[in-house]
Scaffold this motif. Sequence first.
Motif, mmCIF file in Angstrom:
data_model
loop_
_atom_site.group_PDB
_atom_site.id
_atom_site.type_symbol
_atom_site.label_atom_id
_atom_site.label_comp_id
_atom_site.label_asym_id
_atom_site.label_seq_id
_atom_site.Cartn_x
_atom_site.Cartn_y
_atom_site.Cartn_z
ATOM 1 N N LEU A 131 0.769 -1.255 0.159
ATOM 2 C CA LEU A 131 0.068 -0.012 -0.171
ATOM 3 C C LEU A 131 0.574 1.293 -0.030
ATOM 4 C CD1 LEU A 131 -2.684 -0.687 2.641
ATOM 5 C CD2 LEU A 131 -3.001 -0.990 0.103
ATOM 6 N N THR A 132 1.987 1.124 0.713
ATOM 7 C CA THR A 132 2.909 2.224 0.583
ATOM 8 C C THR A 132 3.327 2.577 -0.551
ATOM 9 O OG1 THR A 132 3.714 1.822 2.942
ATOM 10 C CG2 THR A 132 5.036 3.256 1.761
ATOM 11 N N ILE A 133 3.845 1.666 -1.436
ATOM 12 C CA ILE A 133 4.438 1.832 -2.576
ATOM 13 C C ILE A 133 3.380 2.488 -3.701
ATOM 14 C CG2 ILE A 133 5.432 0.621 -4.722
ATOM 15 C CD1 ILE A 133 6.529 -1.237 -2.838
ATOM 16 N N THR A 134 1.996 1.699 -3.922
ATOM 17 C CA THR A 134 1.115 2.001 -4.696
ATOM 18 C C THR A 134 0.460 3.347 -4.429
ATOM 19 O OG1 THR A 134 -0.629 0.704 -3.505
ATOM 20 C CG2 THR A 134 0.562 -0.348 -5.268
ATOM 21 N N GLY A 135 0.496 3.625 -2.922
ATOM 22 C CA GLY A 135 -0.295 4.764 -2.634
ATOM 23 C C GLY A 135 0.356 6.205 -2.818
#
Length: 277
Positions: A131-135
């Motif tokens: 989620l950190t990457i895609t967010g």
Amino acid sequence: MNISQGVRFMLIATFTFSLMKVCVKVLSHIPPIEIILFRSIISLIICVYFLHKQNVSIWGKNKKILILRGASGAAALVLYFGLLQQIPLAAAATVLYMSPIFAAILGIFLVRERVAPIQWLFFLISFGGVLTITGFDTRISLTHLIIGISSTVFSGLAYNFIRILKTSEHPLVIIFYFPLVTLPIAGTWSTQVWVQPNGWDWLFLILVGVFTQIAQFFMTKSYQTEELSKVAIINYTSIIYVLGFGWIFFGEQFNFMTYIGMGLVLLGVVANVVFKK
């Protein structure tokens, strides 16, 4: 630390799958269903050849589960190839990393495998990394996320069907049912959206099939050898490959939070493997 055979198989599978993703990304001008058609033809030929050579029946024993595995895998791949061509390589790959989570959750109900409470924490750490990457990638829309999540659910189902077929079927028989189910659909669909491949397109189309076949074989062996909750999350390690390949081949740039996310993913992976050992 000694690495189990199932984990080794999955590491090989994730690396080879990453090479396949690069080829699909290079072929962004070719409709995804057309790429799947070529991939299915190559896979069918390879499976039939080696099964015949080993004197193994291509039809298997548990045809119902084999067909379900082929259908769920086909649905996952159609959705994922479309996503892979629309957004950056690393971003598309990280969305698919949720499939081991669905595999482990569905595994509780489908194959009655136990997931220890602490493993949920490890899953959440890795999922938080995704989620950190895609967010922090504004190129991913809500539609892309819906397509990606749908693909991961079908992938989770496919992994569990492989686990159900644990000892009853030859790995190549399980793989064979994917092109068997996919070819009629991909063949009919491709006639409506056909784009003629040219030059190097043919090589990359062949490599998609070859890389996928190798990866599918080792992934199938991994899921037949180990518990889902132990090896499914190993898929997350391919984040290193796709980040590198995306930068080298497509000039994709990453910010500081991307590396934070990658670290969280790896933390969850290592913690889960150590715990299961």
